[in-house]
Design an enzyme around this catalytic site. Structure first.
Site, short mmCIF file in Angstrom:
data_model
loop_
_atom_site.label_atom_id
_atom_site.label_comp_id
_atom_site.label_asym_id
_atom_site.label_seq_id
_atom_site.Cartn_x
_atom_site.Cartn_y
_atom_site.Cartn_z
N GLY A 2 -3.37 -6.97 4.20
CA GLY A 2 -4.60 -6.70 4.77
C GLY A 2 -5.31 -7.64 5.66
O GLY A 2 -5.96 -7.14 6.78
N VAL A 22 -10.89 -7.05 -1.15
CA VAL A 22 -10.92 -5.87 -0.47
C VAL A 22 -9.76 -6.12 0.64
O VAL A 22 -10.29 -6.77 1.37
CB VAL A 22 -12.05 -5.16 -0.16
CG1 VAL A 22 -11.77 -3.86 0.42
CG2 VAL A 22 -13.20 -4.98 -1.33
N GLY A 23 -8.88 -5.15 0.72
CA GLY A 23 -7.82 -5.16 1.96
C GLY A 23 -8.20 -4.20 2.87
O GLY A 23 -9.46 -3.68 3.02
N ASP A 24 -7.17 -3.77 3.52
CA ASP A 24 -7.48 -2.97 4.77
C ASP A 24 -7.46 -1.53 4.40
O ASP A 24 -7.96 -0.59 4.94
CB ASP A 24 -6.07 -3.09 5.89
CG ASP A 24 -4.83 -2.83 5.17
OD1 ASP A 24 -4.33 -1.86 5.38
OD2 ASP A 24 -4.51 -3.55 4.19
N THR A 78 0.88 -1.32 0.16
CA THR A 78 0.22 0.06 0.00
C THR A 78 0.84 1.15 0.06
O THR A 78 1.86 1.22 0.62
CB THR A 78 -0.97 -0.16 1.16
OG1 THR A 78 -1.62 -1.13 1.40
CG2 THR A 78 -1.90 1.11 1.29
N THR A 125 0.54 -0.64 6.26
CA THR A 125 0.93 -1.15 5.08
C THR A 125 1.16 -2.91 5.38
O THR A 125 1.97 -3.05 6.38
CB THR A 125 2.08 -0.57 4.35
OG1 THR A 125 2.50 -1.43 3.12
CG2 THR A 125 3.30 -0.24 5.30
N GLY A 126 1.09 -3.40 4.36
CA GLY A 126 1.42 -4.99 4.68
C GLY A 126 0.05 -5.89 4.33
O GLY A 126 -0.62 -5.67 3.32
#
Length: 303
Positions: free
Chosen positions: A238, A214-216, A185, A235-236
C-alpha cells in the site's frame, strides 16, 4: 485479456503474491457474484458478495484470514466500496468485525465516507454485525514466520530497513523477535447488466506494520476507483500504491482512450519488479487482470 460483449462481468483477485493454489476461492467468489447479479442486477451487491466470500475463506489476508499484528494479538482491517450510483464507504483500522466490506457498505449510508478504529467497531455493533472468528492456526503460523524473518537482514518491505519497525514500535507489549510477508488485499470489480460499475476491497493489513497503519485499500483513488468508464482495484504494498494514486491513475488512462489491458500493464510497470503489484479492472467492453507476481484471480461474465 479479451474483449467481451457488454453484459454483466466480474473480476475477483485474492492478492498479489498469494498462492495460486487458492484460486478456487476466487472462482467461488466470482460465481457467487454472478449469482447476485442474476438476483437483482446490482453491481455493488455483486462486488460485496464476492469480497465477503473471500473474507470468510480464511486463506486470504482479509476477514477471517487477516494478518496478526506484530504483537501477535492485534488484528486491524480496512475495506472499501464504491459504485457509479454514488455509493462510497470505507473503514480503516477496525477490529473484531467478521466482514469489514459489509461495514464499509453500511458506512456509505451514513453522513460520512470513512469510519475508523473504535468508532467503526461500535457502529458495527449497533448494526448487529458479528465479530471476528477466533484466530486460526494458519494466522499464527504466518505470524511466526514473519517475526522470524523480521529478525533477519532481508527487507520484508522493499526499500525499508527491518530495524525501523523496532525504532518506531508502538504496541503495548515489547518487541520479541524469534522469506514471507503479507500485503495482500482481496478485491472485486463488477460491471452490471445495466452498465453501472462497482468495486469492493478488503484487507487484513500489511505484515509487518506498526499499530494503526492504514494502507491503500480504504483510500479512494489508491486501492480502488470507479467511474462511468469502468472500475479498477489494486493489490500489493500500500505504501507504494498510495504514492501513485494507482487506481485513479489507471482510470485516467482509460479516460485518454487507452484499452484496459494497456492501462493495467502500464500501471504495474510504474513499480520496481521487487514491489509486488497487481490490478484488476472492468470497462464497458473488457474485463481483465495483470500482475508482476502470481495472483489468484477469476474472471466471469454473464451468458
Amino acid at each position: 485479456m479479451s474483449n467481451i460483449q457488454p453484459a454483466g462481468a466480474v473480476v475477483v483477485h485474492g492478492g498479489v503474491g498469494s498462492s495460486t493454489d487458492n484460486e478456487d476461492g476466487c472462482v467461488l467468489a466470482a460465481r457467487r457474484a454472478l449469482g447476485q447479479l442474476e438476483v437483482n442486477g446490482d453491481a455493488l451487491d455483486a462486488a460485496i458478495t464476492a469480497v465477503a466470500t473471500l473474507e470468510d475463506d480464511g486463506r486470504f489476508n482479509a476477514g477471517s484470514g487477516s494478518s496478526l499484528g506484530l504483537d501477535g494479538a492485534t488484528i486491524e482491517m480496512d475495506a472499501s466500496i464504491m459504485d457509479t450510483r454514488g455509493r462510497l464507504g470505507t473503514v480503516a483500522c477496525v477490529r473484531d468485525v467478521k466482514n469489514p466490506v459489509r461495514l464499509a457498505r453500511a458506512i456509505a449510508d451514513t453522513p460520512h465516507v470513512m469510519l475508523a478504529g473504535e468508532g467503526a467497531q461500535q457502529f458495527a455493533r449497533s448494526l448487529g454485525m458479528p465479530g471476528s472468528d477466533p484466530v486460526s492456526d494458519h494466522q499464527r503460523s504466518e505470524h511466526r514466520q514473519i517475526m522470524k524473518e523480521l529478525a533477519g537482514s532481508v527487507p520484508l518491505m522493499p526499500g525499508i530497513d527491518n530495524r525501523l519497525f523496532d525504532r518506531f514500535w508502538n504496541y503495548k507489549t515489547p518487541l520479541q523477535l524469534p522469506a514471507s510477508k503479507a500485503c495482500d488485499t482481496v478485491g472485486a470489480v463488477v460491471r452490471g447488466p445495466d452498465g453501472h460499475f462497482a468495486v469492493a476491497c478488503s484487507t487484513g493489513g500489511s505484515a509487518p506494520c506498526l499499530l494503526g497503519r492504514v494502507g491503500d485499500s480504504p483510500i479512494i483513488g489508491s486501492g480502488f476507483y470507479c467511474g462511468s468508464l469502468g472500475a479498477i482495484a489494486a493489490t500489493g504494498i500500500g505504501e507504494h500504491i498510495i504514492r501513485h494514486l494507482l487506481a485513479r491513475t489507471v482510470y485516467g488512462w482509460l479516460e485518454h482512450g487507452m484499452t484496459l489491458e494497456e492501462a493495467l500493464r502500464r500501471g504495474v510497470d510504474l513499480f520496481d519488479k521487487d514491489v509486488d503489484i497487481g490490478l484488476i479492472g472492468v470497462t464497458k467492453t473488457e474485463a481483465g487482470a495483470y500482475a508482476n507476481k502470481a495472483m489468484p484471480h477469476s474472471r466471469m461474465t454473464q451468458r
